[in-house]
Design a protein around this motif. Structure first.
Motif, PDB file in Angstrom:
ATOM      1  N   TRP A  51       0.643  -1.175   0.060  1.00  0.00           N
ATOM      2  CA  TRP A  51       0.002   0.001  -0.024  1.00  0.00           C
ATOM      3  C   TRP A  51       1.096   1.447   0.137  1.00  0.00           C
ATOM      4  CZ3 TRP A  51       0.753   3.036   4.195  1.00  0.00           C
ATOM      5  CH2 TRP A  51       1.216   2.368   5.473  1.00  0.00           C
ATOM      6  N   ARG A  52       2.174   1.362   0.464  1.00  0.00           N
ATOM      7  CA  ARG A  52       2.929   2.371   0.579  1.00  0.00           C
ATOM      8  C   ARG A  52       3.118   2.878  -0.684  1.00  0.00           C
ATOM      9  NH1 ARG A  52       4.970   3.957   5.366  1.00  0.00           N
ATOM     10  NH2 ARG A  52       4.564   2.208   6.985  1.00  0.00           N
ATOM     11  N   ASN A  53       3.420   2.008  -1.807  1.00  0.00           N
ATOM     12  CA  ASN A  53       3.799   2.384  -3.252  1.00  0.00           C
ATOM     13  C   ASN A  53       2.498   3.209  -3.826  1.00  0.00           C
ATOM     14  OD1 ASN A  53       6.471   1.760  -3.215  1.00  0.00           O
ATOM     15  ND2 ASN A  53       5.970  -0.394  -3.889  1.00  0.00           N
ATOM     16  N   ILE A  54       1.438   2.691  -3.595  1.00  0.00           N
ATOM     17  CA  ILE A  54       0.188   3.052  -4.044  1.00  0.00           C
ATOM     18  C   ILE A  54      -0.220   4.389  -3.593  1.00  0.00           C
ATOM     19  CG2 ILE A  54      -2.491   2.673  -4.183  1.00  0.00           C
ATOM     20  CD1 ILE A  54      -0.813   0.737  -6.094  1.00  0.00           C
ATOM     21  N   LEU A  55       0.205   4.549  -2.081  1.00  0.00           N
ATOM     22  CA  LEU A  55      -0.049   5.758  -1.523  1.00  0.00           C
ATOM     23  C   LEU A  55       0.951   6.719  -1.917  1.00  0.00           C
ATOM     24  CD1 LEU A  55      -1.532   7.370   0.768  1.00  0.00           C
ATOM     25  CD2 LEU A  55      -0.022   6.374   2.323  1.00  0.00           C
ATOM     26  N   LYS A  56       1.927   6.531  -2.386  1.00  0.00           N
ATOM     27  CA  LYS A  56       2.994   7.549  -3.041  1.00  0.00           C
ATOM     28  C   LYS A  56       2.610   7.904  -4.367  1.00  0.00           C
ATOM     29  CE  LYS A  56       8.135   8.121  -3.720  1.00  0.00           C
ATOM     30  NZ  LYS A  56       9.431   7.439  -3.609  1.00  0.00           N
ATOM     31  N   GLU A  57       2.167   7.026  -5.162  1.00  0.00           N
ATOM     32  CA  GLU A  57       1.558   7.383  -6.533  1.00  0.00           C
ATOM     33  C   GLU A  57       0.457   8.228  -6.472  1.00  0.00           C
ATOM     34  OE1 GLU A  57       0.729   3.873  -8.203  1.00  0.00           O
ATOM     35  OE2 GLU A  57       3.127   3.295  -8.681  1.00  0.00           O
ATOM     36  N   LEU A  58      -0.561   8.180  -5.222  1.00  0.00           N
ATOM     37  CA  LEU A  58      -1.768   8.757  -5.294  1.00  0.00           C
ATOM     38  C   LEU A  58      -1.366  10.232  -4.749  1.00  0.00           C
ATOM     39  CD1 LEU A  58      -4.772   9.338  -4.857  1.00  0.00           C
ATOM     40  CD2 LEU A  58      -4.512   8.149  -2.511  1.00  0.00           C
ATOM     41  N   THR A  59      -0.273  10.163  -3.868  1.00  0.00           N
ATOM     42  CA  THR A  59      -0.055  11.654  -3.191  1.00  0.00           C
ATOM     43  C   THR A  59       0.552  12.460  -4.332  1.00  0.00           C
ATOM     44  OG1 THR A  59       0.516  10.513  -1.090  1.00  0.00           O
ATOM     45  CG2 THR A  59       1.548  12.653  -1.544  1.00  0.00           C
ATOM     46  N   ASN A  60       1.509  12.039  -5.159  1.00  0.00           N
ATOM     47  CA  ASN A  60       2.237  12.632  -6.191  1.00  0.00           C
ATOM     48  C   ASN A  60       1.126  13.242  -7.046  1.00  0.00           C
ATOM     49  OD1 ASN A  60       4.573  12.217  -5.171  1.00  0.00           O
ATOM     50  ND2 ASN A  60       5.178  10.800  -6.363  1.00  0.00           N
ATOM     51  N   LEU A  61       0.300  12.405  -7.625  1.00  0.00           N
ATOM     52  CA  LEU A  61      -1.057  12.846  -8.375  1.00  0.00           C
ATOM     53  C   LEU A  61      -1.866  13.878  -8.105  1.00  0.00           C
ATOM     54  CD1 LEU A  61      -1.878   9.223  -9.851  1.00  0.00           C
ATOM     55  CD2 LEU A  61      -0.911  11.319 -11.121  1.00  0.00           C
ATOM     56  N   ASP A  62      -2.162  13.646  -6.454  1.00  0.00           N
ATOM     57  CA  ASP A  62      -2.860  14.623  -5.912  1.00  0.00           C
ATOM     58  C   ASP A  62      -2.177  16.090  -5.803  1.00  0.00           C
ATOM     59  OD1 ASP A  62      -5.589  14.909  -4.056  1.00  0.00           O
ATOM     60  OD2 ASP A  62      -4.070  15.641  -2.821  1.00  0.00           O
ATOM     61  N   ALA A  63      -0.992  16.037  -5.390  1.00  0.00           N
ATOM     62  CA  ALA A  63      -0.052  17.189  -5.408  1.00  0.00           C
ATOM     63  C   ALA A  63      -0.213  17.956  -6.675  1.00  0.00           C
ATOM     64  CB  ALA A  63       1.266  16.830  -5.049  1.00  0.00           C
ATOM     65  N   ASN A  64      -0.080  17.337  -7.821  1.00  0.00           N
ATOM     66  CA  ASN A  64      -0.262  18.030  -9.295  1.00  0.00           C
ATOM     67  C   ASN A  64      -1.547  18.652  -9.439  1.00  0.00           C
ATOM     68  OD1 ASN A  64       1.904  17.361 -11.592  1.00  0.00           O
ATOM     69  ND2 ASN A  64       1.923  15.736  -9.818  1.00  0.00           N
ATOM     70  N   LEU A  65      -2.604  17.948  -9.086  1.00  0.00           N
ATOM     71  CA  LEU A  65      -3.985  18.468  -9.021  1.00  0.00           C
ATOM     72  C   LEU A  65      -4.217  19.839  -8.071  1.00  0.00           C
ATOM     73  CD1 LEU A  65      -6.158  15.266  -9.245  1.00  0.00           C
ATOM     74  CD2 LEU A  65      -5.773  16.874 -11.174  1.00  0.00           C
TER      75      LEU A  65
END
Length: 674
Positions: free
Chosen positions: A252-266
């Motif tokens: 889940w940490r890898n998924i969370l990291k990807e989600l966080t980066n995408l969320d930061a862009n938005l």
């Protein structure tokens, strides 16, 4: 048996099923920007200025990982509760927990019932005698508004009498000590075990710092300096994945990291658009030109509102709240540095009798235009709340402005008469003059939840959740920041009052007293956030976030700058994004808007400019923005920048470029070289 905390309805949909997104993307004709309109009434990403194809991709990937992580959170919560607590802690520390409120409440409700149903003798066993798990569980439950007394009793088993570490507590358990220290910051008055836990964990962690490796030492120092409960998550999230490793059986940490980066862009793109809206409004209002004595800091005002409302769906609310915050600063400067006592009395009478035309007509011109602008913003916000939530807050908003002006006038009369209030009088009035009541009353109505007659009566009368937040701000300000506002104002301070009342007390004694009072105010705020209380969770979060923002706003360095606030601005607007063309254009537009509308200081402009990643082919753009900072710079520096820019090699020379010529003309006009 009822829970000891309210599981209040959450207005952000947390299911986000696949069919939920059927209406999520719409192409906007003409500008091809992407809109995300959630089916939930209270959640949406306003228009984001990505080209449609790229925006669709970012939002699709964001949606996919959001759903994936939600499923992981639910599954892990059922199979491995202790690991699930780490997942909840992670999303909260990253500032994206608003996507998962429903899941978090369900998981913590089960955790609460599970621990409450077991006999007291078994409490520690369900956490495997693990101090880290026990302290984390306590903190998460208390953050939800639960007293969690059954978990705090378990903490007792780790602490002995007389400040000694009990045999069950391993003083080499760094993770456990850090978790205990973090948990102790949610204590309330009378929780002596947690007071002792704070002291013991702090001492033990300080003792261990010299013996740890660089990474661990840095992590411990960061926890001691910036405990989670008293820090803005968005400010602390940058190094989360570097500093935190732990159980992760599901990936889940890898998924969370990807989600966080995408969320930061938005989210960062959204914040930049909001900055542009605020800057345009501020320029159109024209008060910076009319009231030249007042602070001209729209970016700082916006940062306050963005810290208060962290949910990405609250874009309109952030912009509206920024407008209200701007008038707190403007009116403060009128009372503190410019207005005569007679003028201030007239203005206060006008605000108290808002609709009395004679009061307004008696005002001098500069106060008349200020009042007119304040009236316009108050009506705009009131109409917005009425349209969206069915309640007209005009009377409440006017009352809070009247209270603020009354408090400002008390301070002005103290100064004019030479009267020195005692510390109690000063603090009582200072809580109101801090402006926190104005901010949070506006925030309550803009959020639009649980608005009813009873709650409006409570919010109008400066309840404890507001007064404790205001106490934190007032006392932080009085730790020595007022002299660093670059003003010749008439502010007093609690430290001065304290030293007058305590003969022989030094400034250091006063600072220690203020620090202790801030700690007491935090205990009071923690208690106000526990259930039952009449306020919705989003308002409680807004109140806590204002208190968390305070250290960033008032921590001046030796150069009278706010380095932590500048770092927060960079994180908020410029860092963490990929360097593609569309985002670079957004960064440039945001920076140009900040410079053109004079929303930040020269030092802040220079710092932001240096943080941007310009490619080798974009050197001319960096030089051009450097020239725009002309109004603060020395002549020889700007002249050199012009020469450097004109020598830039490109497809065609910039020597006769219209924008460059305009920039030079304005610069020479500034220095009288017509």
């Amino acid at each position: 048996m009822a829970l000891c905390y309210n599981l209040l309805p959450v207005n952000i949909s947390s299911s986000f099923k696949t069919d939920h997104y059927a209406k999520e993307t719409q192409q906007i004709s003409n500008n091809e920007s992407l809109i995300i309109t959630s089916s939930s009434k209270h959640y949406n990403f306003p228009a984001i200025s990505y080209p449609n194809s790229r925006g669709n991709h970012v939002c699709f990937e964001h949606e996919k990982r959001l759903n994936l992580f939600k499923n992981m959170l639910i599954n892990v919560g059922q199979e491995r509760p202790s690991e699930c607590l780490a997942m909840i802690d992670s999303v909260q520390r990253l500032g994206i927990d608003h996507y998962f409120q429903e899941e978090i409440e369900q998981i913590l409700e089960k955790q609460y019932y599970y621990s409450k149903m077991l006999p007291k003798s078994s409490h520690a066993d369900i956490y495997d005698q693990d101090l880290h798990k026990i302290a984390l569980c306590f903190r998460l439950l208390r953050q939800q508004g639960c007293h969690a007394s059954q978990v705090s009793n378990v903490i007792k088993s780790f602490i002995g009498n007389g400040g000694k570490i009990y045999k069950n507590m391993d003083d080499q358990d760094i993770d456990g000590l850090m978790s205990l220290y973090e948990a102790s910051h949610l204590r309330i008055h009378g929780e002596y075990v947690l007071d002792e836990a704070y002291t013991l964990s702090s001492q033990a962690l300080h003792k261990w710092i010299p013996r740890l490796d660089n990474r661990q030492a840095r992590l411990v120092k960061n926890v001691l300096k910036h405990p989670y409960h008293k820090s803005l998550a968005t400010f602390m999230a940058k190094n989360f994945f570097v500093d935190n490793n732990g159980i992760d059986r599901s990936g889940w940490r890898n998924i969370l990291k990807e989600l966080t980066n995408l969320d930061a862009n938005l989210v960062q793109s959204l914040h930049k658009n909001e900055i542009i809206q605020v800057s345009k409004w501020w320029k159109d209002v024209g008060l910076a030109n009319e009231l030249k004595f007042a602070r001209d800091q729209p970016l700082k005002w916006y940062i306050c509102s963005s810290a208060c409302f962290t949910d990405s769906s609250l874009s309109n609310e952030r912009v509206k709240l920024t407008k209200a915050i701007s008038f707190i600063y403007l009116i403060d400067d009128i009372f503190d540095v410019y207005g005569t006592l007679d003028e201030l009395i007239l203005f206060t009478e006008a605000v108290n009798g808002w609709d009395v035309a004679d009061n307004i007509e008696r005002l001098p011109y500069y106060l008349k235009i200020c009042f007119k602008a304040l009236d316009d913003v108050t009506n705009e916000i009131s109409n917005d709340v009425l349209r969206n939530h069915g309640w007209d807050p005009t009377n409440s908003l006017r009352k809070t402005w009247a209270k603020l002006c009354n408090a400002f006038l008390v301070e002005a009369k103290w100064f004019a008469s030479g009267q020195t209030p005692n510390s109690s009088e000063y603090l009582k009035n200072g809580i109101v003059s801090s402006g926190v009541h104005v901010v949070l009353v506006h925030a309550f109505f803009l959020l639009g939840q649980d608005i009813n007659i009873d709650n409006v009566k409570v919010i109008d009368n400066n309840p404890g959740i507001i007064s404790s937040t205001a106490t934190i701000l007032r006392l932080w300000d009085d730790l020595g920041s007022s002299q660093d506002e670059n003003q010749d104002g008439n502010d007093g301070s609690y430290a001065e009052c304290y030293m007058r009342e305590n003969n022989g007390a030094s400034i250091e004694d006063a600072r220690n007293e203020i620090s202790n009072m801030i700690e007491d105010a935090w205990k009071q705020l923690n208690e106000e956030c526990l259930s039952p209380n009449p306020f919705p969770k989003p308002f409680i979060r807004a109140s806590l976030n204002i208190a968390r923002m305070v250290p960033l706003m008032y921590s001046y360095d030796d150069n009278h700058c706010l380095p932590r606030l500048q770092e927060y601005i960079k994180l908020h607007l410029f860092e963490g994004l990929s360097n593609d063309v569309d985002i670079l254009e957004e960064e440039n537009q945001a920076l140009e808007c900040l410079i053109e509308n004079r929303t930040i200081t020269c030092e802040e402009e220079t710092s932001l400019l240096s943080s941007l990643q310009f490619g080798s082919e974009d050197g001319w753009l960096s030089s051009f923005y450097s020239c725009l900072i002309k109004k603060y710079d020395k002549e020889k520096v700007v002249e050199g920048k012009f020469k450097e820019l004109e020598k830039e090699s490109s497809d065609s020379t910039l020597k006769n470029n219209t924008d460059l010529l305009s920039c030079k003309a304005e610069y020479y006009h500034q220095y009288g070289e017509y």
